[in-house]
Every structure is written in structure tokens, then in C-alpha cells.
Design a protein around this motif. Structure first.
Motif, short mmCIF file in Angstrom:
data_model
loop_
_atom_site.label_atom_id
_atom_site.label_comp_id
_atom_site.label_asym_id
_atom_site.label_seq_id
_atom_site.Cartn_x
_atom_site.Cartn_y
_atom_site.Cartn_z
N ASP A 27 0.86 -1.18 0.00
CA ASP A 27 0.00 0.00 0.00
C ASP A 27 0.90 1.23 0.00
O ASP A 27 1.17 1.83 1.04
N CYS A 153 -7.98 4.26 5.39
CA CYS A 153 -6.86 5.06 4.89
C CYS A 153 -7.28 6.35 4.21
O CYS A 153 -6.86 7.43 4.61
N ARG A 313 -6.27 12.83 8.20
CA ARG A 313 -6.62 11.91 9.29
C ARG A 313 -7.05 12.66 10.55
O ARG A 313 -6.61 12.37 11.66
N ASN A 587 2.89 0.47 7.42
CA ASN A 587 1.86 0.21 8.41
C ASN A 587 2.43 -0.85 9.34
O ASN A 587 3.54 -0.69 9.81
MO LIG Z 1 -2.91 3.88 4.00
#
Ligand SMILES: [Mo]
Ligand SMILES: Nc1nc2c(c(=O)[nH]1)N[C@H]1C(S)=C(S)[C@@H](COP(=O)(O)OP(=O)(O)OC[C@H]3O[C@@H](n4cnc5c(=O)[nH]c(N)nc54)[C@H](O)[C@@H]3O)O[C@H]1N2
Ligand SMILES: Nc1nc2c(c(=O)[nH]1)N[C@H]1C(S)=C(S)[C@@H](COP(=O)(O)OP(=O)(O)OC[C@H]3O[C@@H](n4cnc5c(=O)[nH]c(N)nc54)[C@H](O)[C@@H]3O)O[C@H]1N2
Ligand code: SF4
Length: 691
Positions: A27, A153, A313, A587
Motif C-alpha cells: 500500500d 486510509c 486523518r 503500516n
Molecule cells: Mo494507508
């Protein structure tokens, strides 16, 4: 292993000394083209493909270690059944036959009561369209399981772009090299978008100015000409003040605004309330920096923004992306191929999602949707008219929710439920796998076919298997095929092999022969997508004002929405915490790879000298970071990477590899963003004490 369907994922696995073309599955916006060198069935090394224009033969430090990860002695080799209490990590090996038989019969029994009590939980452990949501999605659609809102995400920023530009797309990454001004907004490019950084370096050497906007003094910020180190969650205020200055100094492209935008009068009025002084106060930066940014944006062409997901975020993440996405239209930056903005290119791919996932197998049923961010709360809910049935089974693949989902104490409590049946498909015994009833060993990218779109460029990549599956591991697709067979699903789509699915992913738009030949293919598309406007919104314009948002009961214009947890609002928890990625992890992936773990050493909290001194915290001390949701221990690094009042808890460690069996998500909240139902990992107040 038996089973009527026999599809060997390793069909065509080469022998002798060969080089196999693949794609990085992670990712990451860069989706690199890989070349794996294989000797007699053993992968010796993984390198970047020098012929692929975006990869240019260079991989990041993490994926350069891919063979170390693939052959790691801790790799899961056999199906496992739990023998100890949940979370104890005690398992015994079982045959595929008995594991799959038992899983199918448990799922059948639950489905007979209510299939929505079964929840798939997956994200982007692999971004592959085949090992991601293909046979698995067909399986859960046929079953009538709950749907999963895959929000963890990018949906806040992604949906904000859709409301503004009409597409998750923008400036082509290769043209950033020709920009005269690059604003790197909420992105640590060196860590998380390395191949974009190469383009920015070319531009810099040719004289371009680089401005970084980030609360953390990252390695990227250090290498830019200017760093605006704002408070987390204040980006919309900064963008609105830039607009204020564009208006005040008439640095506007009136023609572009008149022809290709919607809602300028209203936006203008709002922007005029955001003086540079007001924004400077809100953002916690010198007013000269606000003016500098506006002047640079207003007077330089071509100019482009590399926006990334770090800045969305927070509570107002969607609005912030909308405000920033208005800036290129105001100055006509879109007229140039090296101007505009890029957040994600994912919407530019003509992916045949329905062919891959077969939502028609729902056959008119409309199961409820579970937001993956609130899995902690949702696992602890009883049945109710509003919620639907209590969750009785979870099937987890391509994700490690016990480590990555917010408010871990709730997530752990949910996964610990003895009446929850949990199956985890994994490469390793992760924090999540510890709570499984069955752990099923899955193949890695070196062991299966897959096909990839990207979100930082516009090439399609094909991944060929380079080696046979390690141990008894099976592809995700094969595991779901065999489960489907045991459930009695007879639709031919459950027998599609992986290569057939690869071919279906883009239909005729991408030549599959070309992919087989070179491993990648570029999508056709204009150099400057919005030079003549033609934004794919309902109005065909860049929508400063969005009627669609108004219909949802939201503000039609972008605005600054303060964080849920604004610094200064709590005497108990005076510090804002962000938790961006550690450079050598992706991550929670790679945390268990020895060489990469050694590079990161221990979970860290960066804290400014002023905040450390006020608490008697020395550099290198173990600290207790806490709020009402939980407590986390890690090592303090007294550093100007942190701004005063903000601490940086680098993520995302495996809980069991941390100092006290927790990680930074012990502290984060399950609240959602303004737009897109996204996570607010970086909207979090804490206190820090010497432990
Ligand atoms: Mo992400
Ligand atoms: N090495 C490495 N690469 C990765 C990842 C990884 O874990 N490790 N993760 C991958 C994934 S899944 C994703 S989504 C992307 C994430 O990559 P990005 O989209 O770049 O997002 P983040 O790394 O979360 O944050 C980027 C920067 O935003 C800053 N930031 C935090 N809050 C704010 C804010 O309120 N405003 C502004 N302006 N900046 C803020 C952070 O300090 C950080 O330096 O990267 C991918 N690449
Ligand atoms: N505090 C905090 N939390 C965060 C973030 C943050 O910045 N701060 N970032 C968030 C973001 S941006 C994201 S995208 C999420 C990511 O969350 P996840 O998508 O859960 O990503 P990973 O932690 O990388 O875990 C992916 C898992 O999939 C497994 N996997 C990989 N390939 C395969 C395969 O082919 N088959 C199977 N069965 N398994 C496979 C890997 O071994 C790994 O354990 O985390 C979020 N969590
Ligand atoms: S993680 Fe990103 S930079 Fe690293 S190899 Fe994969 S796509 Fe390339």
C-alpha cells in the motif's frame, strides 16, 4: 489436499536461473515494477525494474528485503487451530482438509441464522486486484455477509476530491519534474512516496522551489526550501488564507475561474474572513510564512501540489482536502501539465470492479455495512434493530486490525470474545492472528499471480509468480475457492483461475499481451487533464460549492473544522499526538522483519525539548503516553522533529513487539472524519510522563 477445483497458483513457476517480472503489492503510491532473480526455484533477490519509467530500477529499503521476509523462519507454513485461550497465540497444526471443513461448517451454521453476522475484514496488505477483492468478494456476496466499508486510509480525502474535482486523479507524477513550485502538503515523500521525491529532486535541481507543510520536521521537510510546521488539523485555515491573499493581490486567473469553476462568489466571501493573521494564529505558524506560501502559489507557474493522505486523518480532513483542491483552479495552475494537484490517481484506472467482485451475487439482498474503523465498538455490540445481528464471525485477510485499527483496547476486547469465530489468512503470526480460531497460511507476492492499478502513477502492472508457494501456503483466491466449494456454491465464477481474473481486471482497455511481455502498460490520458476544465463533476466544473454535500446536510463550501481534540481544550491531556509511519515499516507490515526492526530499534515518541523539559523527560527515557482510552509505553526522543505541543508516536508497531504489549493505537479514537467516514488517527490528545 483434495477438492474438485485444482488450480495451481504456481503453474509455470520457472526453474534454472531466471528473472521474473512482478509488481510491488504494498500500500504505497509508487507501485514499483519488480524483477526477482530465481535460482532453481529459490528467490535470491528482488530488485526494481530499470526499464519501468516510474521505478527506474530503485526500490525502497523495505522491499529490497523481500526475500528476507518471504523466507523468514517465522513464516506461517501450515494451517493452525487454536488450542489456548484467545490471544495466547497457542495453536496446533491441522490439515487444510480439516481446517476448511470446519470453517465452512461453522460459517454455514451462522449463515443459517443470519449471514450478516459474518463480517469480512480486509484492507491493502496486498493491493493486488486478484488476491485482494476478487474471489473473496464473490464469496461474501454469495453468502450475504455484512459489507465492509474500507475507510481506514483514504476515503476522507478521496471523497473530498470527488466532490471538488469529480475524480481521484490529477497531475501526472512524471510532470512534477517540470514544475517551478512544488508544495508537498501532508506527505513525507522520502518515506512514503520515494519515486515522487525523485521527480521533485529533478525539479529542485532545475531551480524549482519546494515547500513542505507538515507538523513534523520530517526528512522530507528538512530537504525542502521552506517548511511550514503547522498544528495538526489546521490545513484548511492555511488554504483559505492563501485564497485571501490571492484575492487581495489579484493573483487570480479570472478567465479559468469564470469558465471552469462553480461557487466562486461564495468561496470568495468565506476566504475573505481568513486573513493571514487569523490563519497564522489557528495554524500556530508565523504570519510571514502564510504570506510566503500565498505569494509563491500566486506568482509561480507551473506550480503543483503533492497532497498526501497524512493531512486528512483529522475531523476536518475532508474539508481540508477540498480547500486545498480549490487552489489550482484559482490560479489556473491546471493549464500546465506540470501544474495542478495530485492526491491519488486511483480513479483514473478503468478497473472492471463488478466483473472482479460480482455484486450481482447478492441477488437483491442489501446487507448492512460495517465501517472497518469502528470494529472495536462493533465487535462489542449486541444485536439490535439499529445495528442488526451481533457479529459472530470475522474472516480477516490482507489486514492486521488488532495493530492498525484505532482504540486498541476495544479492538482487543472484541477479538477476545470466546463466542466470536475468527479466521485469519496471513503470512505471519500477527497480533490479529493471535486471536484467531484458525490461521491459514497465505502466499506472498513472489508466489502468486496478480494485477495492479496504482495510486501514485497511471501504469497497470502484472505480477507473475517467481517461486512455488512456501510451505503449505495457498493463495487467498484458492482458499476462498475451496471454501466456496464446501459451501456448495456452484456458480462458474468460483472456478475462475488467477490468470483469468488478471485478464478480466481491465477488459480490453489494457493489452494483456503487452503486460505479459513487459510487465507494465501505461494508461492513455491527456497530459494536462483539466487544462480546458471538463472536470468530471455533475456541473463539469471544479466545484468550490458542492450541492451534493448540501444534500447530505453538510457545508457546501470548504471550511476549517477544528479537531475533535483541539490542543488547549483539555487540562489533563495537553499534547496533540500524530502517529505517522516509521520509515522502515509499511503500516504494521515488516515490523517483524529482523533487519528492518533493527533499523527502527524500538517504538519512539518524538517530543520537543520544551515539552520534555517541562516533564523531566530525558532523551532516551521510557515514557508513559496516555489518555482516557489507554496507555502506551515507548522511548522518548527529544528532537525538533516534533513541534512544541505536538508529539509524534511513530507507527505502527506490532503490539507484542512493543515495550508493554501495546502500540500507538491504544490512544487513537474511533471517531470519523467530516467527509468519507474516515479515521482520525492524527486527531488525538495525550499526556506524557517519564515511566
Ligand atoms: Mo494507508
Ligand atoms: N515507509 C512507509 N511508506 C508508506 C507507508 C508506511 O507505513 N511506511 N504507508 C503507506 C500508506 S498505507 C499510506 S496511506 C501512505 C501514507 O503516506 P502519506 O499520505 O504521506 O501519509 P502519512 O505518512 O500518514 O503522513 C504524511 C505526513 O503528514 C504529516 N501530517 C500529519 N498530520 C498532519 C496535518 O494535520 N497536516 C499536515 N499538513 N500534515 C500532517 C505527517 O507528519 C507526515 O509526515 O504511505 C504509504 N507508504
Ligand atoms: N496510528 C496509526 N494507525 C494507522 C495508520 C497510521 O498512520 N497511524 N495508518 C493507517 C493506514 S493509512 C492504513 S492503510 C492501515 C493499514 O492497515 P492494514 O491494511 O491492516 O495494513 P498492514 O498493517 O500492512 O497489514 C497488512 C497485513 O496483510 C498481510 N498480507 C499481505 N499480503 C497478503 C496476502 O497476499 N494474503 C494475505 N492473506 N495476507 C497478506 C500482511 O502480512 C500484513 O500482516 O493502517 C492504518 N493505521
Ligand atoms: S513499498 Fe513503495 S517504494 Fe517500496 S518497492 Fe513497494 S511500491 Fe516501491
Amino acid at each position: 489436499m483434495s477438492g474438485a477445483i485444482s488450480i495451481s497458483p504456481s503453474a509455470g513457476t520457472p526453474t534454472g536461473l531466471v528473472q521474473v517480472r512482478g509488481a510491488c503489492p504494498h500500500d504505497c503510491p509508487d507501485t514499483c515494477a519488480l524483477i526477482t532473480t530465481v535460482q532453481d526455484g529459490v528467490a535470491l533477490k528482488v530488485q526494481g525494474n530499470p526499464d519501468h519509467a516510474h521505478t527506474q530500477g530503485v526500490l525502497c529499503n523495505k522491499v529490497s528485503r523481500y526475500t528476507e521476509r518471504t523466507y523468514d523462519p517465522q513464516r506461517l507454513l501450515h494451517p493452525l487451530r487454536r488450542v489456548g485461550p484467545k490471544g495466547s497465540g497457542r495453536f496446533e497444526p491441522v490439515s487444510w482438509e480439516s481446517a476448511l471443513d470446519d470453517i465452512a461448517s461453522r460459517l454455514k451454521a451462522i449463515a443459517a441464522r443470519n449471514p450478516q453476522a459474518i463480517v469480512p475484514y480486509s484492507y491493502a496488505g496486498t493491493m493486488g486486484l486478484v488476491q485482494g477483492e476478487s474471489i473473496s468478494a464473490r464469496f461474501f456476496h454469495k453468502l450475504g455477509a455484512s459489507l465492509l466499508d474500507r475507510t481506514i486510509c483514504a476515503t476522507a480525502g478521496g471523497e473530498a476530491l470527488l466532490y471538488t474535482l469529480g475524480i481521484k486523479g490529477g497531475t501526472r507524477v512524471e510532470f512534477f519534474a517540470e514544475s517551478k513550485l512544488i508544495v508537498i502538503w501532508g506527505s513525507n515523500s522520502i518515506t512514503s512516496n520515494l519515486h515522487f521525491w525523485r521527480q521533485a529532486q529533478i525539479a529542485k535541481r532545475a531551480g524549482a522551489t519546494l515547500i513542505c507543510i507538515d507538523p513534523r520536521r520530517t526528512e522530507t521537510a528538512q530537504k525542502c526550501h521552506e517548511h511550514i510546521q503547522l498544528k495538526p488539523g489546521t490545513d484548511a485555515a492555511l488554504a483559505l488564507a492563501v485564497m485571501h491573499e490571492l484575492i487581495a493581490n489579484d493573483w487570480l486567473d479570472h478567465d479559468f475561474i469564470a469558465q471552469h469553476t462553480l461557487g466562486w462568489e461564495a468561496l470568495r466571501e468565506r476566504a475573505l474572513t481568513w486573513t493571514p493573521e487569523r490563519a497564522a494564529q489557528t495554524c500556530g505558524v508565523p504570519v510571514e510564512q502564510v504570506r510566503m506560501l500565498a505569494r509563491a502559489w500566486g506568482t509561480t507557474q507551473p506550480a503543483a501540489i503533492r497532497l498526501n493522505y497524512g493531512m486528512q486523518r483529522v475531523r476536518g480532513g475532508g474539508n481540508a482536502v477540498r480547500a486545498i483542491a480549490c487552489l489550482p483552479a484559482l490560479t489556473g495552475a491546471w493549464r500546465h501539465r506540470a501544474g495542478g494537484l495530485l492526491l491519488s490517481s486511483s480513479g483514473q484506472f478503468p478497473t472492471e470492479k463488478a466483473a472482479l467482485q460480482r455484486p450481482d451475487l447478492l441477488a437483491g439482498r442489501t446487507p448492512r455495512t460495517i465501517n472497518m474503523i469502528t470494529i472495536g465498538d462493533d465487535l462489542l455490540r449486541e444485536s439490535s434493530a439499529q445495528f442488526g445481528p451481533k457479529i459472530e464471525a470475522l474472516v480477516v485477510y490482507n489486514s492486521n486490525p488488532v495493530a492498525v485499527a484505532p482504540e486498541s483496547s476495544k479492538v482487543v476486547a472484541g477479538f477476545s470474545r470466546e463466542d466470536l469465530f475468527t479466521v485469519v489468512l496471513e503470512h505471519f503470526q500477527t497480533d490479529t492472528a493471535d486471536y484467531a480460531d484458525y490461521v491459514l497460511p497465505a502466499t506472498t507476492q513472489l508466489e502468486h499471480w496478480d494485477i495492479h492499478s496504482a495510486y501514485g502513477h497511471t501504469d497497470v502492472l502484472l505480477n507473475r509468480p517467481a517461486i512455488a508457494p512456501v510451505g503449505e501456503s495457498k493463495t487467498n483466491t484458492q482458499i476462498f475457492r475451496e471454501l466456496a466449494q464446501r459451501m456448495g456454491y456452484e456458480e462458474p465464477c468460483f472456478a475462475d483461475d488467477d490468470l483469468t481474473i488478471c485478464r478480466a481486471a481491465f477488459g480490453d482497455v489494457v493489452s494483456f499481451d503487452a503486460l505479459l511481455e513487459t510487465g507494465y502498460a501505461s494508461l492513455p490520458g491527456p497530459d494536462a487533464p483539466f487544462a480546458e476544465g471538463r472536470f468530471p463533476t455533475p456541473s463539469g466544473k471544479c466545484e468550490f460549492f458542492s450541492e451534493r454535500l448540501v444534500k447530505l446536510g453538510l457545508d457546501g463550501l470548504p471550511d476549517h473544522l477544528p479537531n475533535y481534540e483541539t490542543a488547549g481544550s483539555s487540562a489533563l491531556y495537553p499534547l496533540a499526538m500524530i502517529s505517522p509511519p516509521a520509515r522502515n515499516f509499511l503500516n504494521s507490515t515488516f515490523v517483524n522483519v529482523k533487519s528492518l526492526q533493527a533499523a527502527e530499534v524500538e517504538p519512539l515518541l518524538e517530543i520537543h525539548a520544551v515539552d520534555a523539559a517541562a516533564r523531566g523527560i530525558d532523551n532516551g527515557a521510557v515514557v508513559r503516553v496516555f489518555n482516557d482510552r489507554g496507555e502506551y509505553r515507548c522511548r522518548a526522543q527529544v528532537s525538533d522533529r516534533a513541534r512544541p505541543g505536538v508529539v509524534n508516536g511513530l507507527g505502527v508497531w506490532w503490539r507484542k513487539l512493543g515495550l508493554n504489549g501495546t502500540n500507538v493505537n491504544e490512544l487513537t479514537s474511533q471517531k470519523l472524519t467530516d467527509i468519507g467516514r474516515g479515521p482520525v488517527f492524527y486527531d488525538c490528545l495525550v499526556q506524557v510522563q517519564a515511566a
